[in-house]
Motif scaffolding. Structure first.
Motif, PDB file in Angstrom:
ATOM      1  N   LYS A 196     -94.478 -36.643   4.817  1.00 29.31           N
ATOM      2  CA  LYS A 196     -93.853 -36.772   3.592  1.00 29.31           C
ATOM      3  C   LYS A 196     -93.019 -34.988   3.961  1.00 29.31           C
ATOM      4  O   LYS A 196     -92.435 -34.857   2.951  1.00 29.31           O
ATOM      5  CB  LYS A 196     -94.067 -37.156   2.206  1.00 29.31           C
ATOM      6  N   LYS A 197     -94.446 -34.402   4.082  1.00 28.58           N
ATOM      7  CA  LYS A 197     -93.633 -33.049   3.554  1.00 28.58           C
ATOM      8  C   LYS A 197     -93.166 -32.680   3.993  1.00 28.58           C
ATOM      9  O   LYS A 197     -93.522 -31.626   5.216  1.00 28.58           O
ATOM     10  CB  LYS A 197     -95.037 -32.151   2.055  1.00 28.58           C
ATOM     11  N   ALA A 198     -91.525 -31.465   3.861  1.00 29.41           N
ATOM     12  CA  ALA A 198     -90.187 -30.610   4.806  1.00 29.41           C
ATOM     13  C   ALA A 198     -90.436 -30.132   3.452  1.00 29.41           C
ATOM     14  O   ALA A 198     -90.472 -29.710   2.761  1.00 29.41           O
ATOM     15  CB  ALA A 198     -89.718 -31.631   4.584  1.00 29.41           C
ATOM     16  N   ILE A 199     -91.171 -28.666   4.495  1.00 29.49           N
ATOM     17  CA  ILE A 199     -90.433 -27.213   4.525  1.00 29.49           C
ATOM     18  C   ILE A 199     -89.305 -26.765   4.788  1.00 29.49           C
ATOM     19  O   ILE A 199     -89.038 -26.014   5.955  1.00 29.49           O
ATOM     20  CB  ILE A 199     -91.549 -26.499   4.304  1.00 29.49           C
ATOM     21  N   LEU A 200     -88.403 -26.126   3.816  1.00 29.88           N
ATOM     22  CA  LEU A 200     -87.304 -25.569   4.238  1.00 29.88           C
ATOM     23  C   LEU A 200     -87.533 -23.792   3.817  1.00 29.88           C
ATOM     24  O   LEU A 200     -87.959 -23.601   2.515  1.00 29.88           O
ATOM     25  CB  LEU A 200     -86.928 -26.101   2.953  1.00 29.88           C
ATOM     26  N   ALA A 201     -87.176 -23.637   4.519  1.00 28.69           N
ATOM     27  CA  ALA A 201     -87.191 -21.709   5.369  1.00 28.69           C
ATOM     28  C   ALA A 201     -86.493 -21.573   3.771  1.00 28.69           C
ATOM     29  O   ALA A 201     -85.376 -21.885   3.029  1.00 28.69           O
ATOM     30  CB  ALA A 201     -87.367 -21.507   6.351  1.00 28.69           C
TER      31      ALA A 201
END
Lengths: 449, 485, 449, 485
Positions: A153-158
């Motif tokens: 589930k975890k999305a990292i946005l730069a």
């Protein structure tokens, strides 16, 4: 009324065929108190009057082609060959429906097939879809796709992702199962921004979204991000806002991206004050059935002739309803057509030349601006965008230049409010920028700083 | 004749665009230059003209003839709209240039907002959604945000069985469970069943009105009251607003949110699949939850766009797209509205309904009507008249191609067996309708007379025979590959 | 070069097929000293550069739509619906050749057939041709046609004929058998001008050319001219420069004209600084084989389907060579198409409305101008043009108004040099003129007079 | 499907244009109001779009494929030209508005003049002729005026047998007798015969170079000298200038006057039959006789147009058209020239010649060449290869339609039996030419193999079968008549 072909006599004839005394009888299901509501709006205008009114509105805006113009940050002022606009206006393209009847829609379908190929080639990926609304909504779709693929589930946005894109991702996923982590912007140290992404990846990560060139114009190699992501079974979603950069830069596919999503406006499409644009979306073969949006595939007709159809539509909402992979129903067909025609004109040779002309103009711009007292260009490596730090308030400076008919760029504070970037200006230079434009900006900046 | 792919006639060495010659220079691309081949084929301009001209001639569009595609509203697309949208003051302005330099663009958005809110009698509109389905998302998110603001999280959205697939998909996307409401024999929502389903878990009801059977929900006001009494919101899918624009204001019916298919109702060309535009009007109940950006006036009366949520206390649910939405469609829609005027819009709605009823009345003996009452802007047949003929709805539709028409909508709505949904729109003349009716009568008679052959492999006179969709899906070929290399 | 599809490799391949060592070998018939002459002209430009250059030139001109505008006298500022320009740009119309291959030119041919019908109906004549270059050259053709029909030589040109038309007639017939008699202009007494024509007709007269409305805007009934001409076996050639007038005025056919010739620019076509325009030419059935220009006729194809072909071409130069009725080879096809599309949009109802709107605007203009001290409107009966006599030099006044961005009309001296009309101004008012425009002109005139 | 006439679908009551409503007013039309019916049918805009869209689809244009029409130069028409011609500063300026307000328009004419005079190395140009044939008139009138000015009236013009029909027609129009010059076996003018015909009655010689057989007149300079020695003028028909533009300057060859087919050489679309434009360049010998209007500079360096002959002593031969000529074509031509540049124009000429020779070389075994030498921009076949096949040049050409091509020029020039004149132009790619050559080879083989059927009723796959031209001419129907009334 010029668009309505029924005469009053026709209407009477038709009512008598129907057996209704008047047209309101056909509206008898509408409770009488709600029918024929009084509405305070003007009555019909002649074509000439409409043209006058709309032209007056248009004249209140400063068009990019009429002044020195350096705004980028997600939309770019490029030159589109006149043949593109001519061809997309052919009635058979312009007024066609979504190609659900392939026997009479091979024009649209073959174009989509060619478009998918062009996007796949530019991004260095296996397959692309028939287009998305735009780059920003495509990013949200990419996050959800990564969740479906990785079942995480975890999305990292730069941090240096375009802030509008970040907001769209946050908004669109607020009621889904996705969990988003946004990092801080870092205009002056893009390598550190990248390292922060790498450091944040762990086994719970579904994907990382990294933009290249980033919103400040910095160019990086994302290979290390891809390696770390893959080591943790996460996906690299490579984002771009300037598709022309793909003519000069190592492709996202070569850097190891699993999904590539971005904005295609620069090719074939005008600025249009923000829309319509065309989202590009590509991935690798193994993920194709998780890809959102329409897809066109090759087949044959009953006579064995090669033809094309929309395919794999079992993913879509008109079949799956509440179990669909996305609620998206349309794509950006006509913009994709414009993109594809312009790309056919360019070809590999042309897109490479176009990219290098853009880069050279931006290099010239950087050189000119760096020479100004009180201006610092932050970028080491860039494509056609750069970011300045100035002494003074960027909004104020940009407004003063606008009064001189020079449209300088985007103040940092407009994109990153309350983030301490009020003395930054983001600029772009395309093939439309002349030496005179650069000289005008340079002179103007010196005056107002 | 088959048209080759660009890859079969072009090459990576050819180009149809000229650039100034660059002298050698040191690039500052950070060592990330593209080394590998891209592979895109280029063509000189003459060949580009021909490739796309020839491809276009394999398409059918509104400009070629009647396009009776139910629910899709394929109406005339005035070229004035195209001309206006291309004025440099609209087409060549950047969404992030100083707002002082785009006052006309924002004024246009304001003027469009006035039209949309007054036509619906609803106080606010969010312009930014990119298409109808995106508008649904906007509406349902605002509803969810409003429930949350009241501390009243709810979990269910009710949708009729006949709803567009995007309705349940959108509700699910916003984290709701979807519960279906049945239809009555007369094609309307079963109000008793709906009221019975309303409880404290129901966040919203999503209806389409006129509904997907082409009928006006005559009990809509009572339904709205029941929804509101339950503390739920009433979402109206505005896909069929073109039947009632200028005649009925959805706000008067108790609607809390409704998206427009701005493109189809107000005549942006469909373009083979978009771009569209899906503004959403909101009632007073929801007006505090609209997404950014929206128009504000500064102290001097100048226009501005609010682009960001405030840090504290902002109830907006967020941002749906980069920048400000589909300006190109706003321009076309406003041009179309000004051209018609509110009197012309009303007349267009009436003509659309008149045309549909004329087709219905003319064909009801030949084909089988799904519901025997006046329809709104589209009329619905089922495949009863094809019973035992061996001809399916699909076959019948494909035979229409040989008659020079685009097929009607097939197999939708799902509540009718072998549905055929015909929407002529107000753009058709009586002459055109009479020709169309004659063709349909002829086809129906042929089918009933046992002439299956006319249908089974139809179309016979189209550029292509039926395409093998199974083959395409089984082993997807989604891009060109040079098999020689 | 973007328009040239041969690559260098293609060129080499092709030369070797031909058996030539280089391309100049193919030019071996050209004496060497003349081959590859040095020519001092610039090298290729990008599309963007060309657009910039041409836009700069365009910006130096004052476009009619951007200011109060009252110039007429043979070309008129009307509004053309955008659908017209869209349709004429369809490649199949735009890039088609003259329809000598009717199997693949029925589009053009049916349009010509419809165009001929529209022109015949508007002029009240039996038949019309497929168009001429413009109204002025059509007049010269009419004179020669009248000579062929009557076997007489003397053509009388009425005094209030557009002076450019008169000059074209004089020039084009200077080496033919025709003898032209030009009468004097008479702006203030159009009935006297007509009477002078009537008086001049005798048995040696082949035809009289009379313009209606005349160049000063005066409307007359030409019936008496026709009667006198017919009594002497001469033809009445009725000339018009403003085709919209035919929507309001008794048709030339009803007045007894034998040939009607005029300018069709007002319908479907822009001002274009004087060209291209579209000449309309109509006559009666009995003279059809003496009519110049192309003709389209109805026929059937081998399957019995109705179709159209160019016909009666034995009159034309590619068959008759030095015995042809005219040296004209082309017509004004695309302008005729635009005319025909615009007329299809208008229909009888629309052309009548358009004509009355024009007349009403001109009436308003007349009323406004008559109220100015030092201005006299000469016209009693008019359509959409009027002529002023002012106190002062018209050229000077018009220039002064132009400096105020008001384009007032044509000074009499520009059309009639050394004819004592230097204090006259010819004006037109079309549907494009607003009340504000009239007010601006009125105010401007008061200031500069 | 046949497309009805507008009169069959429209009516005099319908209109597709809106006007402001007029209140009643007293007209001042002098009692000459139109009372009778006009009869023109009107249609609403949607039906207009369809009528003309469908009609257009019955046409073949350059945008659809190869258009090898010899002598007509059907080359690519860039849409940039169309865009530029529509800039309001060009399209919406009046020929009689004050010259101070059209300086850019006159400057454009001046710039075009520079291109035309430098490309030909001739000192002046008259822009105003409306088409090629009109340009011929301009050139021959100037010649006659010049002879008259010298008091030396002459009566004869020499034209080769292979001349375009307009050449003799023009000469006759200017009161000259036309005398034909024969051609040699190699397709060139017989110079001995020409010189033998030169006497004191000869006013001018009209040659086409490259000539109508697609060959360059290699003795042109000697011919010019002989003409001048005789006190005559040398008129060159510039129809084929596209073969040598940028390569050869006609002024260097001794030409006194040459018209351009500005439209075809510099790419204004043919438009189904015009409008064209025919500027004429003149040598020093003729420069005092050009027609009005022409460009002059006033004292301040501003541009002006001289519109009138002076009363005394003006040697101009007059005025050829109202106003200033074909501005719309000037705009397109200059746009095209600037796009190519002189380098591109030269390359285009070379490619045009290369393409023609490639077609000639590729087909010379299959068809019969009229002259066996390198050609210029077009190659000429005769019908020798069809001998005894029962297939005529016309049949062969109609069969090309079934192959997807527009036929070549047939039966012209007259000096070759059953002539087939093929001009591919520089716009064709090698791919396109190879396809074309393959088709031609196939057809030639079929004809020789005795498959007459393929030809005799061709085309079989066009929108229409062969049309009955005899019927059309015998009882001409030249307009629609409502037979019901």
């Amino acid at each position: 009324m010029r668009y309505l072909p029924l005469s009053d006599a026709d209407r009477q004839d038709m009512l008598s065929t129907i057996g209704a005394s008047n047209v309101d009888a056909l509206f008898s299901d509408v409770p009488a108190e709600f029918l024929n509501a009084k509405i305070d709006l003007p009555t019909r205008k002649t074509e000439l009057e409409v043209e006058r009114h709309m032209s007056k509105l248009a004249a209140k805006n400063t068009a990019a082609g009429s002044v020195p113009f350096f705004v980028g940050a997600g939309a770019y002022h490029h030159h589109v060959p006149s043949s593109v606009d001519h061809l997309i206006q052919r009635g058979e393209f312009l007024t066609a429906y979504t190609p659900y009847q392939p026997e009479i829609a091979q024009g649209t379908l073959q174009v989509i097939f060619e478009f998918q190929t062009q996007v796949a080639q530019l991004t260095g990926m296996d397959v692309a879809n028939a287009s998305m609304y735009d780059g920003s909504t495509g990013c949200a779709e990419a996050i959800m796709m990564a969740r479906r693929v990785t079942r995480k589930k975890k999305a990292i946005l730069a941090g240096n992702l375009h802030p509008h894109y970040r907001e769209v991702c946050l908004t669109q996923t607020q009621y889904t199962d996705d969990e988003l982590v946004s990092q801080a912007a870092n205009p002056s140290d893009p390598e550190a921004e990248l390292q922060a992404v790498i450091d944040a990846i762990d086994d719970t990560t579904s994907c990382v979204l990294v933009q290249n060139p980033d919103v400040f114009g910095n160019v990086r190699d994302l290979t290390a991000v891809a390696e770390k992501a893959h080591a943790h079974k996460a996906l690299l979603v490579a984002v771009f806002t300037e598709v022309v950069s793909l003519g000069a830069l190592k492709s996202p596919g070569e850097m190891g991206a699993d999904i590539v999503v971005g904005e295609g406006q620069s090719i074939g499409n005008g600025l249009n004050f923000g829309g319509p644009y065309v989202g590009l979306f590509a991935t690798n073969q193994k993920y194709v059935r998780q890809m959102p949006g329409r897809l066109c595939g090759q087949t044959v007709d009953a006579d064995g002739k090669r033809g094309f159809v929309l395919t794999l539509s079992t993913r879509e909402q008109h079949i799956r309803r509440e179990k669909a992979t996305s609620n998206i129903c349309t794509n950006s067909g006509l913009c994709a057509l414009a993109f594809s025609i312009h790309m056919s004109l360019l070809g590999e040779k042309g897109i490479r030349q176009l990219a290098m002309v853009n880069h050279k103009k931006t290099l010239d711009l950087k050189t000119a601006l760096n020479s100004i007292e009180g201006v610092e260009v932050l970028n080491k490596a860039f494509f056609n965008e750069i970011t300045l730090r100035i002494t003074g308030d960027a909004t104020d400076v940009v407004e003063k230049l606008a009064k001189k008919d020079i449209i300088a760029g985007v103040p940092g504070g407009r994109l990153f409010p309350n983030a301490g970037l009020d003395d930054h200006i983001l600029l772009a230079a395309t093939e439309c920028v002349t030496d005179d434009d650069i000289a005008a900006l340079t002179a103007g900046l010196k005056e107002v700083l | 004749l088959a048209e080759p792919l660009i890859y079969e006639i072009g090459s990576t060495e050819l180009t149809g665009v000229d650039f100034e010659d660059l002298e050698e220079f040191d690039a500052q691309l950070g060592g990330v230059e593209r080394q590998s081949e891209i592979g895109c084929a280029g063509l000189a301009e003459p060949d580009v003209m021909r490739h796309y001209t020839r491809l276009s001639r394999r398409n059918y569009g509104i400009d070629m003839g009647v396009f009776p595609l139910g629910s899709c509203t394929m109406k005339h697309n005035p070229r004035l709209n195209e001309k206006i949208a291309r004025l440099p003051g609209f087409s060549n302005v950047h969404p992030l240039q100083p707002m002082s330099t785009v006052q006309g663009a924002i004024e246009l958005m304001e003027e469009l907002s006035t039209w949309l809110t007054r036509m619906t009698n609803m106080p606010v509109v969010a312009l930014s959604p990119k298409a109808g389905a995106h508008g649904e998302l906007c509406g349902v998110m605002a509803m969810r945000k409003a429930h949350e603001a009241k501390g009243d999280a709810r979990s269910v959205v009710l949708c009729p069985e006949s709803a567009h697939g995007t309705n349940p998909a959108t509700a699910a996307f916003c984290g709701y469970k979807v519960k279906a409401i049945p239809a009555k024999d007369n094609g309307r929502v079963d109000m008793q069943a709906l009221i019975a389903s309303l409880d404290e878990t129901v966040a919203a009801v999503m209806l389409t009105n006129p509904n997907t059977c082409g009928l006006f929900e005559n009990e809509v006001r009572q339904i709205a009251d029941a929804i509101h009494d339950n503390g739920s919101y009433f979402y109206c899918d505005g896909a069929n607003f073109n039947a009632i624009a200028g005649k009925v204001c959805p706000g008067d019916l108790g609607v809390d949110a409704m998206h427009f298919n701005l493109h189809k109702t107000f005549s942006t060309p469909h373009g083979g699949g978009g771009p569209g535009s899906g503004p959403v009007v909101f009632s007073d109940r929801l007006k505090d939850y609209v997404p950014v950006p929206y128009i504000v006036n500064d102290a001097e009366g100048k226009f501005a766009l609010k682009e960001w949520l405030e840090i504290e206390g902002d109830t907006s649910f967020g941002r749906l797209t980069a920048f400000h939405g589909q300006m190109g469609m706003y321009t076309r829609a406003l041009t179309y509205m000004l051209s018609h005027g509110i009197d012309g819009i009303k007349q267009a709605s009436e003509d659309a309904v008149l045309n549909a009823n004329y087709v219905q009345a003319s064909l009801k003996e030949d084909m089988s009507l799904a519901f025997d009452s006046y329809c709104m802007h589209e009329c619905l047949f089922d495949d009863g008249f094809l019973k035992d003929t061996g001809v399916t709805t699909l076959d019948f539709a494909k035979a229409m191609i040989d008659e020079g028409y685009h097929p009607m909508t097939m197999y939708f709505p799902l509540v009718v067996h072998g549905a055929m949904l015909v929407e002529p729109t107000e753009s058709e003349s009586k002459y055109n309708l009479d020709q169309f009716i004659r063709s349909m009568k002829g086809l129906a008679a042929e089918a009933k007379s046992g002439n299956k052959q006319r249908f089974l492999a139809a179309p016979y006179h189209a550029p292509y025979a039926r395409l093998d969709e199974t083959l395409a899906a089984r082993k997807p070929i989604l891009r060109y590959e040079n098999n020689e290399s």
